[in-house]
Enzyme design. Structure first.
Site, short mmCIF file in Angstrom:
data_model
loop_
_atom_site.label_atom_id
_atom_site.label_comp_id
_atom_site.label_asym_id
_atom_site.label_seq_id
_atom_site.Cartn_x
_atom_site.Cartn_y
_atom_site.Cartn_z
N ASP A 8 0.85 -1.19 0.00
CA ASP A 8 0.00 0.00 0.00
C ASP A 8 0.89 1.24 0.00
OD1 ASP A 8 0.82 0.40 2.62
OD2 ASP A 8 -1.17 0.17 3.51
N CYS A 65 2.82 -3.32 4.15
CA CYS A 65 1.95 -2.19 4.50
C CYS A 65 2.63 -1.47 5.67
CB CYS A 65 0.52 -2.65 4.81
SG CYS A 65 0.39 -3.73 6.25
N THR A 67 2.30 -1.66 9.02
CA THR A 67 2.70 -2.58 10.09
C THR A 67 3.05 -3.97 9.58
OG1 THR A 67 0.41 -3.27 10.32
CG2 THR A 67 1.17 -1.46 11.77
N HIS A 98 11.25 -23.39 9.20
CA HIS A 98 10.25 -24.16 9.95
C HIS A 98 8.85 -24.10 9.33
CE1 HIS A 98 12.56 -24.25 14.07
NE2 HIS A 98 13.29 -24.66 13.05
N HIS A 133 9.02 -30.47 10.79
CA HIS A 133 8.33 -29.26 10.34
C HIS A 133 7.39 -29.58 9.18
CE1 HIS A 133 11.01 -27.29 13.03
NE2 HIS A 133 12.06 -27.76 12.37
C1 RB5 Z 1 -2.33 2.54 6.48
O1 RB5 Z 1 -2.34 3.73 7.19
C2 RB5 Z 1 -2.12 1.35 7.43
O2 RB5 Z 1 -3.27 1.12 8.16
C3 RB5 Z 1 -1.70 0.13 6.65
O3 RB5 Z 1 -0.53 0.42 5.95
C4 RB5 Z 1 -1.40 -1.13 7.44
O4 RB5 Z 1 -0.52 -0.87 8.49
C5 RB5 Z 1 -2.53 -1.96 7.85
O5 RB5 Z 1 -2.40 -3.05 8.42
#
Ligand code: RB5
Length: 149
Positions: A8, A65, A67, A98, A133
């Site tokens: 993203d 993304c 996180t 694994h 595994h």
């Molecule tokens: C976008 O702001 C953020 O929510 C997205 O990049 C991601 O971290 C979602 O899991």
């Protein structure tokens, strides 16, 4: 080796660095976007990379993304995708050794560029170790077969 990559808006900058790095290392990379910092919805892009693995046009995927959480959740909604959200070199190594993960997910807002390059290189070079595994991964696949249409 073919790598599908998708992200993203949070992952645009590191994705561009990664594509260059992977091409320099001889990988074939298919970039599914997004390629601008305009806000988008991560499932719209991550799903494209997952489908490339499902249809055999990619061997591994990298999904990004902010996180890594949304990217990994999305990728794991596709049958045959075993996406691992990795935070460091150890989790990247274990994801291959694994778990036989075929998709690496990480958070662009969690890791710095140097850490990302190390994690990606480890993920793409470490083998699956099989043995006990393999039994565990087969149990995951059994659950997958029973629960996915
Ligand atoms: C976008 O702001 C953020 O929510 C997205 O990049 C991601 O971290 C979602 O899991």
């Amino acid at each position: 080796m073919n790598i599908a990559i998708a992200n993203d808006h949070a992952g645009v900058e590191i994705k561009k660095l990664l594509v260059q790095h992977l091409k320099e290392k001889g990988y074939d990379v298919v970039n599914f976007g997004t390629n601008t910092e305009e806000s988008v919805d991560y499932p719209d892009y991550i799903g494209k990379a997952a489908k490339a693995i499902q249809n055999g046009s990619a061997d591994f995927g990298i999904v990004i993304c902010g996180t890594g959480i949304g990217a990994s959740i999305t990728a794991n909604k596709f049958k045959g995708i075993h996406a691992a959200l990795c935070h460091d070199e150890y989790t990247a190594k274990m994801a291959r050794n694994h778990n036989n993960a075929n998709v690496l997910a990480f958070g662009a807002r969690v890791l710095d560029n140097e850490e990302v390059i190390k994690i990606v290189d480890i993920f793409l070079s470490e083998p699956f170790l099989g043995e006990r595994h393999e039994r565990r991964v087969n149990k995951v696949k059994y659950i997958e077969d029973k629960n996915f249409c």
